[in-house]
Design a protein around this motif. Sequence first.
Motif, PDB file in Angstrom:
ATOM      1  N   SER A   1       0.821  -1.214  -0.029  1.00  0.00           N
ATOM      2  CA  SER A   1       0.097   0.025   0.043  1.00  0.00           C
ATOM      3  C   SER A   1       0.772   1.372  -0.114  1.00  0.00           C
ATOM      4  CB  SER A   1      -0.757   0.073   1.418  1.00  0.00           C
ATOM      5  OG  SER A   1      -1.794  -0.952   1.074  1.00  0.00           O
TER       6      SER A   1
ATOM      7  N   ASP B   1      -6.683  -2.008  -4.140  1.00  0.00           N
ATOM      8  CA  ASP B   1      -5.656  -2.579  -3.059  1.00  0.00           C
ATOM      9  C   ASP B   1      -6.552  -3.572  -2.169  1.00  0.00           C
ATOM     10  OD1 ASP B   1      -3.948  -2.880  -0.980  1.00  0.00           O
ATOM     11  OD2 ASP B   1      -3.539  -0.814  -0.644  1.00  0.00           O
ATOM     12  N   GLU B   2      -6.086  -4.833  -2.199  1.00  0.00           N
ATOM     13  CA  GLU B   2      -6.909  -5.630  -1.489  1.00  0.00           C
ATOM     14  C   GLU B   2      -8.599  -5.583  -1.512  1.00  0.00           C
ATOM     15  OE1 GLU B   2      -5.210  -7.663   1.194  1.00  0.00           O
ATOM     16  OE2 GLU B   2      -3.219  -6.618   1.592  1.00  0.00           O
TER      17      GLU B   2
END
Length: 276
Positions: free
Chosen positions: A48, A178-179
């Motif tokens: 991240s 992101d995820e």
Amino acid sequence: MTPVFELEGLRVSLCQRHRQTELVKGVSFSVSPGQCLGILGESGSGKSMSIKAAMGLLDKGFFVSGSARFQGEELLGKSAEELRRLRGGKVGMILQNPMTCFDPLYRVGAQISETFAAHTSLNAAQIRQRSMEMLKTMRIRHREEVLEKYPHQLSGGMLQRIMIGIAAAMEPALLIADEPTTAIDAITQAEILDELIRIKRENQTAMVFISHDLNAVSRIADEIVVLNQGQVVDRGDFHHILHHAADPYTRLLVEKRAAVMRRYRSVLEGKEADHA
Ligand SMILES: Nc1ncnc2c1ncn2[C@@H]1O[C@H](COP(=O)(O)OP(=O)(O)OP(=O)(O)O)[C@@H](O)[C@H]1O
Ligand SMILES: [Mg+2]
């Protein structure tokens, strides 16, 4: 072809009380149109942080160096306003927890409209139509009602799908997820992944897909980088990662996947009893 997004020797450090901690230590990768880069790595490996540093989402305590380019243009050093305009415009971002991206106090429809109003020149009626089309594309039923709901009245999976829908409706050149599937159940995860694969294919969008999950990454990514302690430790396509990955964390992920596959095959072959 100029890559859509490119990091070159990106470094991030945190300065606290005269001490400097290096969190990202020279990360490089690039993504072309219609291509998806998967970023794997255990918690805290800097996945991240690398993206946030490139997109101007870190606060003042962090020091960023190296290079991060979008469509050939350097991002590091751009003003906060320029970067803000890029995000949600040419760069779509889908974050881990959809709840944090919606304001609990406003109806979902109002929040979708606001995004369209900020990034397009559509009038109110056109925005309404675009919102409905977007929900339809994202396979959301009872669309009129959904627009009237507050975020807490919808499931996490549905909010996630709306968030992807908003990001994709802007027709970004780059979509960063992101995820995106961490907070939701397995069936919804698979559907979300299908949507992202469809967006990539239909719009030639360049994508960055961040995850812990080798299975998810293997479905969508054309190239994979594995981060460990702020560095790229493995890089290649899925086949390469599966057979030639050198880093112990990557090996562990591969072996976990192999164990799942072995069990799956044995169930298919009716050998379930052997394992009971
Ligand atoms: N706001 C912050 N202040 C100080 N250190 C931070 C901050 N955010 C992250 N870090 C540190 O930076 C490193 C990289 O964090 P990062 O959030 O990029 O990890 P990640 O790979 O995205 O992990 P996860 O899979 O858990 O999301 C970690 O060591 C983390 O502790
Ligand atoms: Mg993270």
